[in-house]
Scaffold this motif. Structure first.
Motif, PDB file in Angstrom:
ATOM      1  N   THR A   1      29.184 -28.104 -19.409  1.00 23.67           N
ATOM      2  CA  THR A   1      29.498 -27.694 -18.043  1.00 23.67           C
ATOM      3  C   THR A   1      30.979 -27.902 -17.753  1.00 23.67           C
ATOM      4  O   THR A   1      31.638 -27.042 -17.170  1.00 23.67           O
ATOM      5  CB  THR A   1      28.641 -28.487 -17.049  1.00 23.67           C
ATOM      6  OG1 THR A   1      27.263 -28.267 -17.360  1.00 23.67           O
ATOM      7  CG2 THR A   1      28.911 -28.050 -15.624  1.00 23.67           C
TER       8      THR A   1
ATOM      9  N   HIS B   1      26.833 -30.594  -6.322  1.00 20.78           N
ATOM     10  CA  HIS B   1      28.091 -31.187  -6.763  1.00 20.78           C
ATOM     11  C   HIS B   1      28.927 -30.189  -7.554  1.00 20.78           C
ATOM     12  O   HIS B   1      30.147 -30.209  -7.495  1.00 20.78           O
ATOM     13  CB  HIS B   1      27.857 -32.485  -7.543  1.00 20.78           C
ATOM     14  CG  HIS B   1      27.068 -32.305  -8.809  1.00 20.78           C
ATOM     15  ND1 HIS B   1      25.693 -32.291  -8.823  1.00 20.78           N
ATOM     16  CD2 HIS B   1      27.462 -32.119 -10.070  1.00 20.78           C
ATOM     17  CE1 HIS B   1      25.284 -32.113 -10.058  1.00 20.78           C
ATOM     18  NE2 HIS B   1      26.332 -32.011 -10.846  1.00 20.78           N
ATOM     19  N   GLU B   2      28.256 -29.275  -8.267  1.00 22.53           N
ATOM     20  CA  GLU B   2      29.008 -28.257  -8.998  1.00 22.53           C
ATOM     21  C   GLU B   2      29.659 -27.273  -8.049  1.00 22.53           C
ATOM     22  O   GLU B   2      30.804 -26.863  -8.244  1.00 22.53           O
ATOM     23  CB  GLU B   2      28.076 -27.509  -9.944  1.00 22.53           C
ATOM     24  CG  GLU B   2      27.639 -28.373 -11.096  1.00 22.53           C
ATOM     25  CD  GLU B   2      26.594 -27.699 -11.951  1.00 22.53           C
ATOM     26  OE1 GLU B   2      26.223 -26.552 -11.641  1.00 22.53           O
ATOM     27  OE2 GLU B   2      26.151 -28.325 -12.919  1.00 22.53           O
TER      28      GLU B   2
ATOM     29  N   ASP C   1      15.655 -25.872  -7.488  1.00 20.23           N
ATOM     30  CA  ASP C   1      16.586 -26.297  -6.456  1.00 20.23           C
ATOM     31  C   ASP C   1      16.111 -27.621  -5.843  1.00 20.23           C
ATOM     32  O   ASP C   1      15.007 -28.078  -6.112  1.00 20.23           O
ATOM     33  CB  ASP C   1      16.711 -25.225  -5.391  1.00 20.23           C
ATOM     34  CG  ASP C   1      15.373 -24.915  -4.791  1.00 20.23           C
ATOM     35  OD1 ASP C   1      14.830 -25.781  -4.063  1.00 20.23           O
ATOM     36  OD2 ASP C   1      14.845 -23.829  -5.073  1.00 20.23           O
ATOM     37  N   ILE C   2      16.955 -28.197  -4.987  1.00 24.65           N
ATOM     38  CA  ILE C   2      16.650 -29.529  -4.468  1.00 24.65           C
ATOM     39  C   ILE C   2      15.303 -29.584  -3.754  1.00 24.65           C
ATOM     40  O   ILE C   2      14.544 -30.532  -3.908  1.00 24.65           O
ATOM     41  CB  ILE C   2      17.697 -29.991  -3.431  1.00 24.65           C
ATOM     42  CG1 ILE C   2      19.098 -29.670  -3.919  1.00 24.65           C
ATOM     43  CG2 ILE C   2      17.549 -31.458  -3.137  1.00 24.65           C
ATOM     44  CD1 ILE C   2      20.119 -29.913  -2.853  1.00 24.65           C
TER      45      ILE C   2
ATOM     46  N   SER D   1      24.322 -20.993  -7.769  1.00 25.04           N
ATOM     47  CA  SER D   1      23.844 -22.303  -8.198  1.00 25.04           C
ATOM     48  C   SER D   1      23.022 -22.931  -7.092  1.00 25.04           C
ATOM     49  O   SER D   1      23.016 -22.475  -5.957  1.00 25.04           O
ATOM     50  CB  SER D   1      25.035 -23.205  -8.523  1.00 25.04           C
ATOM     51  OG  SER D   1      24.582 -24.455  -8.972  1.00 25.04           O
ATOM     52  N   HIS D   2      22.298 -23.980  -7.470  1.00 27.33           N
ATOM     53  CA  HIS D   2      21.739 -24.816  -6.413  1.00 27.33           C
ATOM     54  C   HIS D   2      22.119 -26.271  -6.646  1.00 27.33           C
ATOM     55  O   HIS D   2      21.557 -27.159  -6.047  1.00 27.33           O
ATOM     56  CB  HIS D   2      20.246 -24.619  -6.272  1.00 27.33           C
ATOM     57  CG  HIS D   2      19.528 -24.688  -7.580  1.00 27.33           C
ATOM     58  ND1 HIS D   2      18.790 -23.651  -8.077  1.00 27.33           N
ATOM     59  CD2 HIS D   2      19.471 -25.653  -8.493  1.00 27.33           C
ATOM     60  CE1 HIS D   2      18.322 -23.983  -9.249  1.00 27.33           C
ATOM     61  NE2 HIS D   2      18.708 -25.188  -9.536  1.00 27.33           N
ATOM     62  N   LYS D   3      23.079 -26.481  -7.573  1.00 28.74           N
ATOM     63  CA  LYS D   3      23.545 -27.842  -7.807  1.00 28.74           C
ATOM     64  C   LYS D   3      24.759 -28.084  -6.921  1.00 28.74           C
ATOM     65  O   LYS D   3      25.837 -27.522  -7.147  1.00 28.74           O
ATOM     66  CB  LYS D   3      23.894 -28.038  -9.268  1.00 28.74           C
ATOM     67  CG  LYS D   3      22.669 -28.000 -10.159  1.00 28.74           C
ATOM     68  CD  LYS D   3      23.035 -28.374 -11.571  1.00 28.74           C
ATOM     69  CE  LYS D   3      21.834 -28.187 -12.489  1.00 28.74           C
ATOM     70  NZ  LYS D   3      22.235 -28.166 -13.903  1.00 28.74           N
TER      71      LYS D   3
ATOM     72  N   LYS E   1      28.255 -32.175   0.785  1.00 30.18           N
ATOM     73  CA  LYS E   1      26.966 -31.918   0.145  1.00 30.18           C
ATOM     74  C   LYS E   1      25.802 -31.965   1.124  1.00 30.18           C
ATOM     75  O   LYS E   1      24.895 -31.153   1.065  1.00 30.18           O
ATOM     76  CB  LYS E   1      26.720 -32.972  -0.940  1.00 30.18           C
ATOM     77  CG  LYS E   1      27.473 -32.733  -2.216  1.00 30.18           C
ATOM     78  CD  LYS E   1      26.862 -33.605  -3.291  1.00 30.18           C
ATOM     79  CE  LYS E   1      27.930 -34.181  -4.188  1.00 30.18           C
ATOM     80  NZ  LYS E   1      27.382 -35.111  -5.158  1.00 30.18           N
TER      81      LYS E   1
ATOM     82  N   ALA F   1      22.561 -24.203 -15.589  1.00 27.49           N
ATOM     83  CA  ALA F   1      21.162 -24.643 -15.692  1.00 27.49           C
ATOM     84  C   ALA F   1      20.801 -25.017 -17.123  1.00 27.49           C
ATOM     85  O   ALA F   1      19.964 -25.886 -17.360  1.00 27.49           O
ATOM     86  CB  ALA F   1      20.236 -23.539 -15.189  1.00 27.49           C
TER      87      ALA F   1
ATOM     88  N   ASP G   1      17.646 -35.250 -17.758  1.00 28.57           N
ATOM     89  CA  ASP G   1      18.432 -35.634 -16.597  1.00 28.57           C
ATOM     90  C   ASP G   1      18.216 -37.123 -16.343  1.00 28.57           C
ATOM     91  O   ASP G   1      17.163 -37.547 -15.884  1.00 28.57           O
ATOM     92  CB  ASP G   1      17.970 -34.799 -15.399  1.00 28.57           C
ATOM     93  CG  ASP G   1      18.798 -35.090 -14.164  1.00 28.57           C
ATOM     94  OD1 ASP G   1      19.544 -36.098 -14.174  1.00 28.57           O
ATOM     95  OD2 ASP G   1      18.690 -34.325 -13.201  1.00 28.57           O
TER      96      ASP G   1
ATOM     97  N   GLU H   1      23.454 -18.992 -12.174  1.00 26.11           N
ATOM     98  CA  GLU H   1      22.995 -20.311 -12.605  1.00 26.11           C
ATOM     99  C   GLU H   1      23.556 -20.677 -13.976  1.00 26.11           C
ATOM    100  O   GLU H   1      22.803 -21.006 -14.899  1.00 26.11           O
ATOM    101  CB  GLU H   1      21.454 -20.333 -12.699  1.00 26.11           C
ATOM    102  CG  GLU H   1      20.777 -19.860 -11.433  1.00 26.11           C
ATOM    103  CD  GLU H   1      20.273 -21.012 -10.590  1.00 26.11           C
ATOM    104  OE1 GLU H   1      20.465 -22.173 -11.002  1.00 26.11           O
ATOM    105  OE2 GLU H   1      19.721 -20.748  -9.523  1.00 26.11           O
TER     106      GLU H   1
END
Lengths: 513, 314
Positions: free
Chosen positions: A180, A205-206, A436-437, A201-203, A233, A173, A463, A170
């Motif tokens: 980033t 787009h990254e 996470d989402i 990760s849980h992003k 995605k 984060a 954010d 992560e």
């Protein structure tokens, strides 16, 4: 690409249990030389556990790890390091009182070597930091570094040992978007020089931006994998969560009376972060107020004032129209202010207490959990269990120490703890940081539900997307001052940017008045 | 005025250095333990054991330096006991430390009674003699104070330098300091936190025992009950006073010893007939507390002091 890919790492059927919780269930995948594999999964899916096994910090119950064809002995970090595996933990493992160089060179030389080799070490560090654009002074003490700089030290630490496989848990984060980008630039340089990278990760787009291939974990099991060029995605989100992720819909409703008001509140600065500067704000029933801004611009002071941790040095706080004389945490809790603190680990929970104890922390003295000075454990446990069931907190049981939970599950417990009291005022400070989402949508859904039943919500977040998605009214905070309020659809990014830089508040105020 | 005069006598400073010597050994020992993250409250008992072991060895016929080595070895054994309980088993460092002090003290007294059942007044040994370092000892004031001491005292000063160099200039010292700051960082670099911490406690305890041995082998020439008399606890305060740094800890030890040497001399002045002598006895302690309060505001405690480390735990 004439060369056939070389397998740098393979994980074979790794299984790990913590008590009754199976964190990894026969997980296996491989990484080629020069490849970036993203390990994707919700909180508590077992990503970090898997990497700790790979790095020899946990011992797997079964399964093996092989690096460039050689099987590593289990539970031996030294062997993993010697084989060329380096790990950048989500919670950095740096000694704060030591310098950057000391942290990097720790354990590299034989302990009984008499020469410290400081000059050569220093030269190598400076060399590496130039080569990989990792700007940090070798002589700085880690305690004085920002989070982004500390991460650079962690990466340098791995590179210094000539790692061939770099694990990043992560890594974004804790970073700003700019940091980033810098990190990704560094990683691309590392890949060019032949490193393999595992990026947790849980992003989404990254992951799409940096990874060649994605491996998805869910509830400790490997759900599947895909090359990033063959997927998108939505497909990844669906794999990660088991269902398609849907962002909550926000219906405008008419706000009610002001429940909590800050009037010309000023507070002293906190270290280098500014305090509030004559801030006035009203939290109304049925309304989410979003506070956007760059970190360290007075958010902490705002959260402290609303949460009762800090009294204004001038100005006042009014609750339901009445000015409060004695403003402290207990008054705040008794007045029905639900607090979701910024740092779950430090201020939200007590790590070694179990879920039951953490669930009643704010209200153990109330009639619900104690009678004439005696704690009622039966009721307390039932309360904790009801939170676990209702908020889907994944854990072995209510008597588990909370430090064993993943961040998302910890946050769910905190959310349950405060929301179960049907609060009228909710202070949500970075409520989804590091989640996470699935957990993000859940937390957002709960905040919206609270608003719909008439609660006033103050949402503090760095954010911008989150603030824009949820808030009925938005303020920008910069240098401890608030921008004028605006609605969700009213602002242009350019105007927001100006405000977030702390400029132009007064011009707008004069226009408005 | 008489007090000012005292400060300019060589005998006063010589006494201060002599009183400081056992404190320097034990403070260094405690400092090493704490730098690695372990509070060693066994210090008082280990000093008692060291005092007896060194003296007994010499009394039974060994050489003086062999006696010092025996004392150190006994201290290391108690350190091994302490560190086994506190490091791999992660037991409370307070409870284990006090337990080690009680065990070491009482087993020493028991051993003394077993070895010398008949004696009423403890026998004296041929202890370390003052060794005047040529040329340096001729310097006025400083010479007699610093360079006319026993070799055991010189060893204390050498040890301060050695510990400082090892802590700040070698990979080993770095590992020890890191173990006291963030053991997870040490483990992440593939080093064994357990080995580093246990090693530090064992070596540190050896130094503590040498501090005890100084009392019987270079100061009183004999062993008697209660002779350590709280010096171990003073050393724990001196570590804080010295902000966990060997050089500053050395200054702290000398400062405390100077107060102690001063109060004895002040008792004999005209002031001594005005006030009860107990007031003077408390002086070094009160001044130490004041100095401690002033100094330790900026002290940097090793972040992981007294935090047990268990690999693989979240």
């Amino acid at each position: 690409m004439a060369d056939a890919p070389v397998e740098a790492l393979s994980l074979n059927a790794i299984t790990k249990r913590f008590g009754e919780l199976t964190a990894n269930d026969a997980v296996g995948f491989s990484v080629d030389k020069g490849e970036v594999v993203a390990l994707l999964g919700e909180n508590g899916a077992g990503k970090t556990t898997l990497m700790n096994i790979l790095f020899g910090q946990y011992t797997a119950d079964s399964g093996t790890v092989a690096v460039f064809g050689k099987t590593l002995p289990p539970g031996n970090s030294r062997a993993a390091l010697d084989a060329g595996v380096g790990m950048v933990h989500q919670h950095f493992s740096l000694a704060e009182n030591l310098t950057v160089q000391e942290n990097i060179t720790l354990g590299v030389r034989s302990l009984f070597s008499l020469r410290s080799g400081r000059a050569t070490a220093r030269a190598k560090i400076i060399d590496l930091s130039k080569k990989f654009h990792l700007v940090v002074s070798p002589d700085a003490r880690v305690a004085s570094l920002t989070v982004g700089e500390r991460q650079r030290v962690e990466i340098l630490k791995a590179l210094y040992r000539d790692v061939r496989i770099l694990i990043l848990d992560e890594p974004t984060a804790v970073l700003t978007p700019q940091e980033t980008d810098d990190l990704f630039a560094t990683l691309r340089l590392a890949i060019e020089s032949g490193l393999s990278i595992i990026f947790i990760s849980h992003k989404l787009h990254e992951v799409m931006a940096i990874a060649d291939r994605v491996v998805v974990l869910r509830h400790g099991k490997m759900i599947g994998g895909a090359r990033t060029q063959d997927t998108d995605k939505h497909a990844l989100a669906a794999m990660m969560m088991g269902t398609e992720a849907t962002a909550p819909q926000v219906e405008p409703i008419n706000p009610g009376p002001a429940l909590l008001e800050l009037q010309d509140v000023t507070t002293p600065n906190i270290g280098t972060a500014p305090g509030l500067k004559s801030v006035s704000l009203a939290l109304r029933a049925g309304q989410i107020i979003g506070l956007a801004g760059v970190s360290g611009n007075g958010q902490a002071a705002m959260a402290d004032v609303v949460g009762g941790l800090r009294s204004p040095s001038s100005g006042y706080v009014a609750l339901n129209g009445t000015r409060i004389q004695k403003w402290n945490p207990r008054t705040a809790v008794q007045s029905g202010i639900a607090r979701i603190p910024e740092d779950r680990h430090k201020t939200g929970t007590i790590s070694d207490f179990d879920l039951t104890e953490n669930a009643i922390l704010e209200r153990y003295k109330t009639a619900a959990f104690s009678t004439s000075g005696w704690l009622n454990w039966r009721k307390s446990r039932a309360f904790a269990q009801s939170i676990i069931d209702k908020y889907d907190v994944r854990c072995p049981g209510a008597d588990t120490p909370i430090r064993l939970l993943s961040g998302g599950n910890m946050q769910k417990l905190i959310l349950g703890r405060v929301l179960e009291a049907d609060p009228q005022i909710i202070l949500a400070n970075q409520p989804v940081r590091g989640l996470d989402i699935g957990a993000v949508n859940y937390v957002h859904g709960q905040l919206l539900a609270a608003r719909d039943r008439g609660a006033a919500v103050l949402l503090i977040s760095e954010d911008l997307d989150e603030v824009m998605a949820l808030s009925d009214v938005i303020h920008v905070i910069a240098g401890g001052r608030l921008s004028p309020a605006f609605g969700r659809a009213e602002m242009t990014p350019a105007q927001l940017g100006t405000w977030m830089a702390g400029q132009g508040f007064d011009e707008v105020v004069t226009h408005a008045s | 005025m008489e007090i000012i005069d005292i400060l300019f006598t060589a005998s006063f400073w010589a006494a201060a250095i002599r009183i400081a010597s056992p404190l320097i050994f034990a403070t260094l020992g405690e400092l090493i333990c704490e730098r690695a993250g372990v509070l060693n409250l066994g210090i008082e008992g280990i000093m008692v054991a060291g005092a007896f072991a060194g003296w007994m060895a010499v009394y039974s016929g060994t050489g003086l330096w062999v006696g010092v080595a025996v004392a150190m070895l006994v201290g290391m054994l108690f350190g091994l006991l302490h560190s086994t309980l506190t490091v791999p088993f992660g037991l409370s460092q307070h409870v284990v430390g006090l337990g080690v002090t009680l065990l070491a003290t009482s087993s020493t007294y028991y051993a003394y009674r077993l070895a010398l059942p008949e004696v009423t007044s403890p026998p004296k040994i041929e202890a370390f003699q003052a060794f005047e370092i040529p040329i340096l000892s001729d310097i006025p004031l400083i010479g007699p104070a610093l360079f006319s001491q026993t070799p055991f005292t010189y060893l204390a000063f050498v040890l301060v330098a050695v510990v400082a160099v090892v802590l700040y200039r070698t990979p080993l010292g770095l590992a020890v300091r890191a173990a006291g700051e963030n053991p997870a960082a040490v483990a992440a670099q593939g080093l064994s936190v357990t080995a580093i911490r246990m090693g530090a406690v064992v070596v540190g305890s050896g130094f503590m025992a040498m501090g005890g041995a100084f009392l019987t082998m270079s100061a009183f020439d004999s062993f008697f009950f209660e002779m350590v008399n709280g010096r171990g606890w003073i050393c724990i305060a001196l570590v804080v006073f010295g902000s966990w740094r060997p050089g500053k800890a050395l200054l702290g030890a000398i400062l405390f010893a100077a107060f102690d040497a001063l109060q004895i001399r002040v008792q004999q002045t005209s002031l001594g007939s005005l006030l009860p002598y107990q007031i003077f006895l408390t002086m070094p302690y009160i001044l130490s507390i004041v100095a401690l309060v002033l100094m330790s505001r900026r002290a940097e405690v090793p972040a992981a002091l007294m935090v047990p480390f268990n690999k693989g735990e979240r």
